[in-house]
Design a protein around this motif. Structure first.
Motif, PDB file in Angstrom:
ATOM      1  N   PHE B  63       0.817  -1.216   0.000  1.00  0.00           N
ATOM      2  CA  PHE B  63       0.000   0.000   0.000  1.00  0.00           C
ATOM      3  C   PHE B  63       0.854   1.272   0.000  1.00  0.00           C
ATOM      4  CE2 PHE B  63      -3.005  -3.198   1.295  1.00  0.00           C
ATOM      5  CZ  PHE B  63      -4.202  -2.796   0.712  1.00  0.00           C
ATOM      6  N   TYR B  66      -0.427   4.155  -4.548  1.00  0.00           N
ATOM      7  CA  TYR B  66      -1.876   4.158  -4.704  1.00  0.00           C
ATOM      8  C   TYR B  66      -2.337   3.124  -5.730  1.00  0.00           C
ATOM      9  CZ  TYR B  66      -6.645   5.659  -5.448  1.00  0.00           C
ATOM     10  OH  TYR B  66      -8.012   5.676  -5.555  1.00  0.00           O
ATOM     11  N   PHE B  71      -6.997   0.231  -2.371  1.00  0.00           N
ATOM     12  CA  PHE B  71      -7.279   1.227  -1.340  1.00  0.00           C
ATOM     13  C   PHE B  71      -8.774   1.253  -1.009  1.00  0.00           C
ATOM     14  CE2 PHE B  71      -3.522   4.207  -0.636  1.00  0.00           C
ATOM     15  CZ  PHE B  71      -2.578   3.292  -1.080  1.00  0.00           C
TER      16      PHE B  71
END
Lengths: 269, 318
Positions: B63, B66, B71
């Motif tokens: 993570f 992006y 996400f």
């Protein structure tokens, strides 16, 4: 959660959707009339970012044609009756046909309601690929296309300035982020991309293109009952600043006085 | 009191100031946060120390970059457990992508890119036409609502009390996602981003060449500022697209906007008119930007920009 089908093969007609909005030209002066924006003297055009989306769709169709992969480009526009002009203008540069969600009563006012209506229209077409502008320069929500993708359970990459096809069903795209950086992704179709400035420049319409545009089909569909979640309760124009303070004198004195004012009077440095 | 989930952001491990502005928007509420990235510990701790009740830290290095699906999936897991009334983020590259995606997933109202936002009052202000008009927006009743806040719109906030940081992971299957993150290009400069900058030095077509922008870069570096450009300058190749301020470029919101050789076309004004203080330097005394500026100097930017840089060093000790 499975959100896409991994083994899409584009053997038959591929369908490319383009989301197109009809917006006031960026040179427009915005005035208020009563409780709304006065649209009387505004000149409406294709949203500038949607021009990049249209051009990319046409380029993609041309590229696929080289591999004997036929594609059809469908423009989708939500707006009043007059917004059909945006579709006609898009036809002149290569979009094949259009769907016009007619909304003269401004039923769809916020990003949720607009995205819902657009997604419903997209569902009837089963697009393999959708292009849109990164934002519309009137409502500036920067949200609708991403929401359409989500509603279609289609992966998306937004704000792209480069798109290279590594296979007919896979593209490498560059997404513009802060600081002039680009995040690079490999994306399998079906997918939705939103276009940023820099992706391309829309070609000019040719005379045969303009002639052909008049004959292309626009399917009008009435706006469905969609619910807005955000209500505009009032409008205002940005406050005017007071009288500008002009700094006179020799350049050395002007520079010194400006820095002094910014430091001690405006207190911004 | 509402339950609010803020989507916080960090850069190189430091919490973005814009994330603290979200605390101001939700100042009377019970605030939780989610933050991404293996480097986010200090940022997560800072949020907890500023009264965020629980900070969900998605620590997995996958993570660090992006990924829209990943996400959104991680946020979805937190939202389903937490059941917040509002989910708010910054109108940044990430926020403008992730928050609309979540709003669509949960079918909640979305107020985008607000320059004022109060969760208590369920309302905000959103600029239309790049700020040529402002709309007061109100949330209709909903079990969950979403908003993004433009950087530099509110003061950085802090809530009372202290919270905790919970390290958490996500079930997202990166390997089978149709989106594969490849890499990121280097930032084009170490300067702050235009959309987040407190001070912006901007140049127009009168700079004449790309190299001449150096005099603006020098001033910007003295002030810790970002550098912008007009559409005319970008279209002529004097500056990159990422530097364009205006209706088809970036909308900026700094405390100080220093414009050199920018006449003030209506679409440029649209992108920078919310700047708190505007300075116009132009050799044409009739340049429209003088009508919108707080301070103006009629003169030669090639003479004035270096002099202003020197004065900043002298008067501000920089």
């Amino acid at each position: 959660m499975i959100r896409w089908q991994s083994d899409v093969s584009l053997t038959t007609m591929t369908k490319i959707g383009v989301l197109i909005k009809f917006v006031p030209d960026t040179n427009s002066r915005i005035q208020l009339k009563g409780d709304a924006v006065d649209e009387a003297d505004l000149k409406f055009v294709i949203n500038p970012y949607d021009e990049f989306a249209i051009e990319e769709a046409v380029k993609t169709k041309e590229l696929w044609a080289k591999s004997n992969l036929p594609a059809e480009i469908v423009g989708i526009c939500l707006g009043p009756t007059a917004a059909a002009k945006a579709l006609r203008d898009a036809f002149a540069v290569g979009v094949d046909r259009g769907i016009h969600i007619v909304d003269n009563a401004k039923t769809a006012t916020d990003s949720r309601s607009i995205a819902t209506a657009l997604a419903e229209a997209c569902k009837t077409e089963s697009f393999n690929l959708i292009y849109a502008g990164k934002q519309a320069v009137d409502s500036d929500n920067h949200a609708v296309a991403v929401m359409v993708a989500e509603k279609l359970k289609m992966p998306h990459i937004a704000v792209i300035s480069k798109c290279e096809w590594t296979a007919n069903t896979e593209a490498t795209v560059e997404r513009d982020v802060e600081g002039g950086m680009k995040d690079i992704y490999k994306v399998k179709l079906p997918a939705l991309f939103t276009a940023n400035k820099g992706l391309n420049k829309m070609r000019l319409a040719s005379l045969p293109g303009i002639r052909a545009a008049a004959k292309k089909e626009i399917k009008e569909i009435p706006i469905a009952a969609v619910k807005a979640g955000i209500k505009v309760s009032g409008w205002s124009l940005p406050p005017e600043r007071g009288q500008v303070k002009m700094i006179e004198g020799e350049p050395e004195k002007q520079a010194a006085e400006l820095v002094r004012l910014l430091h001690t009077e405006a207190k911004v440095i | 009191m509402k339950k609010v989930l803020i989507i916080a952001e960090q850069k190189k491990g430091s919490l973005k100031k814009a994330s603290l502005e979200l605390l101001t928007a939700a100042k009377n509420d019970e605030v939780h946060a989610i933050i991404f990235g293996s480097q986010a510990k200090a940022a997560a701790d800072e949020l907890a120390s500023k009264g965020v009740k629980e900070v969900f830290w998605i620590k997995d290095a996958k993570f660090d970059h992006y990924h829209p699906e990943a996400f959104a999936s991680a946020c979805e897991e937190v939202i389903k457990t937490l059941k917040p009334d509002y989910v708010i983020g910054t109108a940044s590259s990430q926020g403008k992508d992730l928050v609309p995606k979540l709003a669509a997933r949960f079918d909640g109202p979305l107020a985008s890119d607000c320059v004022e936002l109060s969760i208590d009052h369920a309302k905000g202000k959103h600029p239309f036409f790049s700020g040529k008009a402002l709309a007061d927006v109100a949330f209709e009743a909903s079990t969950i609502s979403f908003a993004t806040l433009r950087p530099n719109s509110l003061a950085a906030g802090a809530l009372t009390g202290a919270g905790k940081v919970t390290e958490t992971s996500s079930n997202f299957d990166f390997a089978s996602s149709p989106i594969q993150y490849q890499k990121s290009t280097e930032a084009t400069s170490d300067r702050p981003d235009l959309t987040e900058a407190g001070v912006i030095v901007s140049g127009g077509r009168s700079l004449k060449t790309k190299d001449n922008f150096k005099i603006l870069f020098d001033l910007a570096d003295t002030l810790g500022a970002a550098v912008g450009a007009s559409r005319a300058a970008v279209d002529e190749g004097l500056a990159g697209h990422d530097m364009q301020v205006g209706q088809t470029g970036k909308t900026v919101n700094p405390s100080l906007y220093l414009a050199f050789g920018i006449s003030g076309a209506i679409q440029h004004l649209a992108g920078m008119r919310t700047s708190k203080v505007i300075v116009a330097v132009n050799k044409d005394p009739n340049a429209p930007l003088f009508q919108k500026a707080n301070y103006g100097i009629v003169g030669d930017l090639f003479v004035l920009a270096p002099l202003i840089t020197e004065e900043c060093k002298k008067q501000l000790g920089k």
